[in-house]
Scaffold this motif. Structure first.
Motif, PDB file in Angstrom:
ATOM      1  N   LYS A  40      33.633  45.847  36.885  1.00 41.42           N
ATOM      2  CA  LYS A  40      33.686  45.432  38.288  1.00 41.42           C
ATOM      3  C   LYS A  40      34.772  46.157  39.063  1.00 41.42           C
ATOM      4  N   ASP A  68      26.843  48.575  45.228  1.00 35.58           N
ATOM      5  CA  ASP A  68      27.247  47.813  44.048  1.00 35.58           C
ATOM      6  C   ASP A  68      28.754  47.868  43.795  1.00 35.58           C
ATOM      7  N   GLU A  70      32.435  46.983  43.542  1.00 39.17           N
ATOM      8  CA  GLU A  70      33.245  45.764  43.424  1.00 39.17           C
ATOM      9  C   GLU A  70      34.696  46.183  43.136  1.00 39.17           C
TER      10      GLU A  70
END
Length: 433
Positions: A40, A68, A70
């Motif tokens: 992440k 996507d 993070e």
């Protein structure tokens, strides 16, 4: 007995240190596990990276952040790398970038995500895009493209008192067919124009272009983009484009209204700034003074439009001035041409006293020459200055030597008398028989 005690002590130390080593090894493994990047927290590469031509020698690079990525609250940046035609690297926080570059050889670039406020995380992988080179046969594009700009007065538009002209020349490609025709375009800022005035070679091919007025600003900092395309019935002509920095091609006008005045031993020179959109403080000048009598050049560099020099007032001078835009206002460029020669003074005229002496000496010589000729012709010299007769000398009487020689002869008696005088007097010999 002592040796046995030492062995027991060493065994006990090893048993005590073993747990400590195990604890240290376990802590190291835990630390390394903590340092492994979490999926992440990895930086992901941008998406939808595209390169679009938006103008003559101009492209737009555009990409989007990875959806996507993070965590969402980190501030991201991007590292852009230009791979061709010339390598270049820069960083930006935007998701698009405009570039001015030549495109006839193709264009390629790459971009990656970086953490803008620090580099605690490794950058993402690269994503790349490419523009293929435009089609065309090798050797058909123009070569040796050169352009120059020049500023002139614009009397028709008081809002723009100066206008910039553009002149470009080139050579025909070595493998271009005889029916090839070339067409030139330029872009400055957002304005693009096609040439309307061409000069042709013997085969009626365009080899030069002239724009009497353009949208170019001589004080601007944008690059000038020039592109030359071509057409032929026999093959595809490869286009060619080139970028020019204005300070490298701007042909500065010479200074105007150059005046010079000689006052005693001082030469005062003044002029006006060249025709240019740059103000007066943006120019530097070179003054060249040529002394024709001594065949001597004096060159001075100054930043004002006036110059005073101490000179020899008995000489003739040729004066020229040229100008250049100083680095105060833009990057240093080329010097202008020299102004037309301005001649002051006169080395043919001498001072009055010198002329008076020359004329006086010539007159005296002439009178003496005439007088000597008259005297020679009329024997006047002998009459005015008759020769003085030399006094008679009796000195030789005192130096007479009488030599008498008597020769007994039955028929003749000979007496010889000789007169001998000192040097400088005549010698007289008299024989008496």
């Amino acid at each position: 007995m002592v040796i046995g005690n030492k062995r027991i002590t060493r065994s006990r130390n090893v048993i005590i240190m073993a747990p400590a080593l195990l604890i240290l090894l376990w802590a190291t493994v835990i630390l390394k596990a903590d340092l492994l990047p979490d999926k992440k927290s990895l930086l992901l590469p941008p998406t939808n990276f595209t390169i679009t031509v938006i103008g003559l020698a101009q492209v737009l690079l555009h990409w989007e952040p990875n959806p996507d990525q993070e965590p969402k609250n980190v501030e991201l940046g991007y590292h852009v790398r230009i791979n061709a035609p010339q390598e270049e690297d820069y960083e930006t926080r935007n998701t698009e970038s405009k570039l001015v570059t030549v495109l006839h050889q193709g264009f390629s670039a790459s971009v990656q995500t970086i953490l803008w406020d620090g580099h605690s995380l490794l950058p993402s992988d690269w994503v790349s895009a490419e523009l293929k080179a435009p089609p065309g046969s090798p050797g058909t594009s123009i070569v040796n493209l050169t352009c120059t700009t020049n500023t002139v007065f614009n009397n028709s538009n008081p809002l723009r008192p100066y206008q910039v002209s553009l002149h470009c020349i080139w050579l025909v490609g070595k493998d271009a067919p005889e029916d090839t025709q070339y067409f030139l375009y330029y872009r400055y800022g957002s304005m693009t124009e096609e040439c309307q005035e061409y000069r042709k070679d013997t085969l009626k091919r365009n080899i030069a272009c002239w724009f009497p007025r353009t949208f170019i600003s001589s004080r601007g900092s944008d690059s000038l983009a020039v592109q030359v395309k071509g057409s032929s019935k026999h093959t595809i002509i490869k286009p060619f484009d080139q970028l020019f920095a204005l300070h490298e091609i701007d042909r500065i006008n010479p200074p105007e209204n150059v005046t010079a005045v000689i006052e005693g031993s001082g030469l005062s020179i003044q002029w006006k700034k060249p025709v240019s959109a740059f103000p007066i403080h943006c120019f530097e000048y070179e003054v060249k003074i040529y002394n024709t009598r001594k065949n001597y050049f004096q060159t001075e560099k100054i930043t004002t439009n006036a110059f005073i020099s101490i000179i020899d007032d008995i000489s003739k001078y040729s004066i020229q001035v040229r100008a250049a835009v100083s680095s105060v206002c833009r990057q240093t460029g080329f010097w202008s041409e020299w102004s037309q020669p301005l001649h002051v003074g006169n080395d043919d005229q001498k001072p009055f006293t010198e002329w008076f002496l020359i004329v006086l000496m010539a007159t005296i010589c002439f009178i003496l020459l005439i007088f000597s000729l008259i005297c020679k012709i009329g024997h006047l010299w002998n009459r005015l200055f008759p020769p003085v007769p030399a006094p008679k000398s009796s000195i030789k009487d005192f130096f007479v030597i009488v030599n008498s020689e008597k020769t007994v002869s039955s028929e003749t008696e000979i007496e010889v008398i000789s007169y001998v005088e000192e040097p400088g007097f005549e010698t007289l010999e008299d024989s008496v028989f």
